[in-house]
Scaffold this active site. Structure first.
Site, PDB file in Angstrom:
ATOM      1  N   LEU A   1      -7.982  39.207 -27.343  1.00 43.64           N
ATOM      2  CA  LEU A   1      -7.233  40.445 -27.533  1.00 43.64           C
ATOM      3  C   LEU A   1      -8.220  41.595 -27.737  1.00 43.64           C
ATOM      4  O   LEU A   1      -8.406  42.107 -28.838  1.00 43.64           O
ATOM      5  CB  LEU A   1      -6.279  40.336 -28.731  1.00 43.64           C
ATOM      6  CG  LEU A   1      -4.894  39.739 -28.421  1.00 43.64           C
ATOM      7  CD1 LEU A   1      -5.020  38.267 -28.087  1.00 43.64           C
ATOM      8  CD2 LEU A   1      -3.958  39.929 -29.594  1.00 43.64           C
TER       9      LEU A   1
ATOM     10  N   GLU B   1      -8.737  44.719 -25.570  1.00 45.61           N
ATOM     11  CA  GLU B   1      -8.440  45.585 -24.418  1.00 45.61           C
ATOM     12  C   GLU B   1      -9.609  46.480 -24.054  1.00 45.61           C
ATOM     13  O   GLU B   1      -9.947  46.659 -22.875  1.00 45.61           O
ATOM     14  CB  GLU B   1      -7.199  46.435 -24.699  1.00 45.61           C
ATOM     15  CG  GLU B   1      -5.883  45.675 -24.629  1.00 45.61           C
ATOM     16  CD  GLU B   1      -5.506  44.988 -25.916  1.00 45.61           C
ATOM     17  OE1 GLU B   1      -4.434  44.368 -25.972  1.00 45.61           O
ATOM     18  OE2 GLU B   1      -6.311  45.054 -26.886  1.00 45.61           O
TER      19      GLU B   1
ATOM     20  N   PHE C   1      -0.071  48.675 -25.064  1.00 48.42           N
ATOM     21  CA  PHE C   1      -1.323  48.196 -25.654  1.00 48.42           C
ATOM     22  C   PHE C   1      -2.553  48.870 -25.053  1.00 48.42           C
ATOM     23  O   PHE C   1      -3.676  48.645 -25.518  1.00 48.42           O
ATOM     24  CB  PHE C   1      -1.441  46.680 -25.487  1.00 48.42           C
ATOM     25  CG  PHE C   1      -0.328  45.902 -26.142  1.00 48.42           C
ATOM     26  CD1 PHE C   1       0.509  46.491 -27.086  1.00 48.42           C
ATOM     27  CD2 PHE C   1      -0.097  44.574 -25.812  1.00 48.42           C
ATOM     28  CE1 PHE C   1       1.547  45.781 -27.694  1.00 48.42           C
ATOM     29  CE2 PHE C   1       0.924  43.856 -26.415  1.00 48.42           C
ATOM     30  CZ  PHE C   1       1.751  44.464 -27.353  1.00 48.42           C
TER      31      PHE C   1
ATOM     32  N   HIS D   1       6.786  48.183 -27.289  1.00 54.66           N
ATOM     33  CA  HIS D   1       6.817  47.394 -26.063  1.00 54.66           C
ATOM     34  C   HIS D   1       7.664  48.079 -24.992  1.00 54.66           C
ATOM     35  O   HIS D   1       8.091  47.441 -24.036  1.00 54.66           O
ATOM     36  CB  HIS D   1       7.390  45.992 -26.325  1.00 54.66           C
ATOM     37  CG  HIS D   1       6.529  45.127 -27.184  1.00 54.66           C
ATOM     38  ND1 HIS D   1       6.454  45.280 -28.551  1.00 54.66           N
ATOM     39  CD2 HIS D   1       5.695  44.094 -26.873  1.00 54.66           C
ATOM     40  CE1 HIS D   1       5.617  44.379 -29.049  1.00 54.66           C
ATOM     41  NE2 HIS D   1       5.148  43.644 -28.049  1.00 54.66           N
TER      42      HIS D   1
END
Length: 659
Positions: free
Chosen positions: A396, A398, A424, A465
């Site tokens: 995780l 990015e 994200f 989201h």
């Protein structure tokens, strides 16, 4: 200072001396020029030259180094022409950035150097990407990247080391520990005692060296690199040192205790090595003076060439054009007429599979994209087909993975980075807007990266989201943005985005994945980036939109059968099709710009302003915008439906039709 020459020849030692003396002499000259106003800013590396020089001399010439402010010795050791280096410092056209950036904010593939950006940390992940390219090609190479002790507090440091450790990347992380992050001492930066303490936590070998001992730096890096080439893995080297001047000259050094300067002056890396070579009779006074005179002449010759060059002339067209690598897209037609009914998600998967076949070096990276197939199953089955080397599960991280994409580009390779959700991307924002977007403009290095972004609301997924965040990137020159609304365009535009050597933000609406289908070609094909599509011809009202907005507009068309609606699907948002917009405005004289993103600061505002400025004489009514509410995306379905603009679209359309 303890020098151990081991088996190094006199010639090698003299070479090291010449290499460490050169940046010191340049620095001393630059400080004079700074006071004379002939250079605008200077970050001094006096006191730290041994690290830059020792590291650069220890590596092979075709191994990449990623330096920072105080690593002049990397550039001089790699043989960068001084007239061009000085032109860079002065903002001249002959510099590596054509006057667009300063000091060491540039790269040169000729010398296998990738310079810094002011944010420091992101370059660590770029080194990961270069190393990954070498690893995939099974080249026995090492990449070395610098970090200061202050910059190592950034999250990019953690992400880059974590990714390098997990993937076994051949990277040396060289930490220059000089005790201060600008004016902040280390005890206010971190609580651990030494950076080598971090190595075991990441599963990385860690070494500590005297950063003022050029021979120790050279020997340590040389041995580490030889080991890593045979057994690829990352390594952390902490070089203990001290800078004898301010963070940059204007900041001064009043915050540093006097006794520290007195202590470290005795460990001057140039003077001590010079004395050692004289004592060992490796260097004589005559040879030393000859070397200094030779370097002095080289420096003055380079300065005179740089001074004689005029400042760059302004060329607006060239400035704009250089934001992107030149690329003339040739639209690819399918090789046969074979077609199959495919859902939106299948069309994207088709594009990924066919582009992976078309470009054997193309790598897809993202969270859970391998065996799991991604959270939306877009890449399902691809790891069996293309292998774990090319379909890469990522931590995780990015920011680091986007940086890896940048590094892969330096090595001439394409990559796709999947954000698990578009929301994200905030964790990698800096890499996109400051590294990917600006790299070609700054020093001619394209960023051949596609960032896939599952986006949009309607699934009751709440504020984190469901966002439509295309406007964040619409404001950033150097990026391209595409946002398909149909399976046909989803496949053709993704293939085109991968083909394009520039960074492309590719938005795919989650609600469209399995809700729409269309007969599309089985073969590989592309759709032109920057070209809008007329979805419906009309004469009463024009709706300019993209993504889910296209489907809302089509539904409205069914509801208002007595009216004739022109629907224009932009498809590409950067660049956007101004000619098609003008034509669509001319047909009806009444325009609504519709998007799912929030109203304030949305893309619709820019298009509305352009229409008002360039198509005013064609309008029969004010340009209208319909968008989501200026709130975060709510979770509960009734709140989410009110947030979205679908119901407000009909009200605005009726108002415009009756204007």
């Amino acid at each position: 200072m303890n020098y151990n020459r081991k088996e190094y020849t006199e010639e090698e030692l003299i070479q090291l001396y010449r290499a460490i003396l050169k940046p010191r002499m340049i620095e001393e000259r630059m400080l004079v020029l700074l006071r004379q106003g002939k250079v605008s800013k200077w970050f001094s590396g006096i006191g730290q030259e041994a690290i830059s020089v020792g590291s650069a001399m220890a590596l092979e010439q075709d191994e990449y180094i990623l330096p920072l402010h105080r690593n002049l010795g990397v550039f001089t050791s790699r043989g960068v022409a001084l007239d061009r280096l000085f032109a860079q410092f002065q903002g001249k056209l002959h510099g590596f950035t054509k006057g667009r950036d300063r000091s060491f904010h540039f790269g040169t593939n000729e010398h296998h150097i990738v310079g810094m950006i002011s944010h420091l940390g992101p370059q660590l992940a770029v080194a990961d990407g270069i190393a990954l390219a070498d690893l995939l090609e099974q080249k026995e190479k090492v990449t070395l990247v610098f970090s200061g002790d202050g910059g190592a507090s950034e999250g990019d440091f953690h992400e880059a080391l974590n990714v390098a450790a997990v993937w076994g990347l051949p990277v040396i992380f060289m930490i220059e520990n000089n005790g201060y992050g600008l004016s902040t001492p280390n005890n206010e930066q971190f609580k651990f005692r030494h950076f080598i303490d971090k190595g075991p936590a990441y599963g990385i070998d860690a070494l500590q060296i005297d950063g003022n001992n050029v021979l120790e730096v050279y020997d340590t890096v040389r041995q580490a690199a030889a080991s890593i080439r045979k057994n690829p893995r990352p390594m952390l080297i902490e070089a203990i040192t001290f800078r004898m001047r301010g963070h940059e000259e204007a900041s001064g050094t009043k915050y540093v205790p006097k006794e520290l300067f007195e202590k470290w002056a005795k460990k001057d890396p140039v003077e001590n090595f010079e004395s050692y070579l004289l004592d060992e009779l490796v260097l004589t006074q005559k040879v030393m003076e000859s070397i200094k005179e030779e370097l002095r002449n080289e420096i003055e010759e380079g300065l005179q060439k740089a001074f004689s060059e005029p400042m760059p002339e302004v060329n607006r067209e060239q400035e704009i054009a250089d934001m992107y690598q030149p690329f003339e897209q040739e639209v690819v037609q399918p090789a046969s007429e074979s077609k199959t009914e495919r859902r939106f998600v299948d069309a994207i998967s088709d594009a990924l599979n066919q582009s992976m076949e078309r470009y054997p070096d193309l790598v897809l990276m993202g969270q859970d994209v391998a065996e799991y197939g991604g959270v939306f199953k877009v890449s399902e089955g691809m790891v069996e087909k293309f292998g774990k080397g090319r379909i890469r599960n990522t931590p995780l991280c990015e920011s680091a993975i986007l940086g890896v994409g940048m590094g892969m580009s330096v090595r001439g390779k394409k990559s796709i980075v999947e954000m698990q959700f578009a929301d994200f991307v905030t964790c990698g924002f800096n890499q996109i807007v400051n590294n990917l977007a600006k790299s070609h403009y700054r020093w001619g290095q394209n960023a051949d990266v596609v960032v896939r972004m599952p986006t949009g609301a309607g699934t009751a997924a709440g504020p984190f989201h469901s966002q439509s965040n295309e406007a964040w990137f619409f404001h950033t020159p150097g990026l391209k943005i595409v946002y398909p609304s149909s399976p046909y365009d989803a496949k053709g535009l993704l293939n085109a985005a991968i083909e394009d050597p520039n960074p492309v933000m590719y938005f795919e609406h989650k609600m469209l994945y399995r809700s729409i289908s269309q007969e599309i070609p089985d073969d590989y094909y592309t759709v032109e980036i920057g070209k809008a599509k007329t979805v419906a011809e009309g004469s009463d009202l024009t709706i300019i939109t993209y993504g889910m907005g296209v489907h809302w507009a089509k539904q409205l068309q069914q509801e208002l059968r007595e009216s004739s609606l022109e629907i224009l699907d932009l498809r590409s948002l950067l660049p956007w099709d101004k000619d098609a917009v003008r034509t669509a405005v001319e047909k009806t004289g009444r325009v609504i710009i519709l998007h799912e993103d929030t109203l304030t600061g949305g893309i619709g505002g820019e298009i509305a302003a352009w229409i008002s400025e360039h198509c005013f004489e064609l309008l029969d009514a004010p340009v209208a915008r319909v968008a989501s509410l200026d709130t975060a995306v709510p979770f509960a379905p009734p709140l989410e439906q009110e947030f979205l603009p679908r119901q407000r679209l009909r009200q605005k359309a009726e108002l415009m039709l009756n204007y």
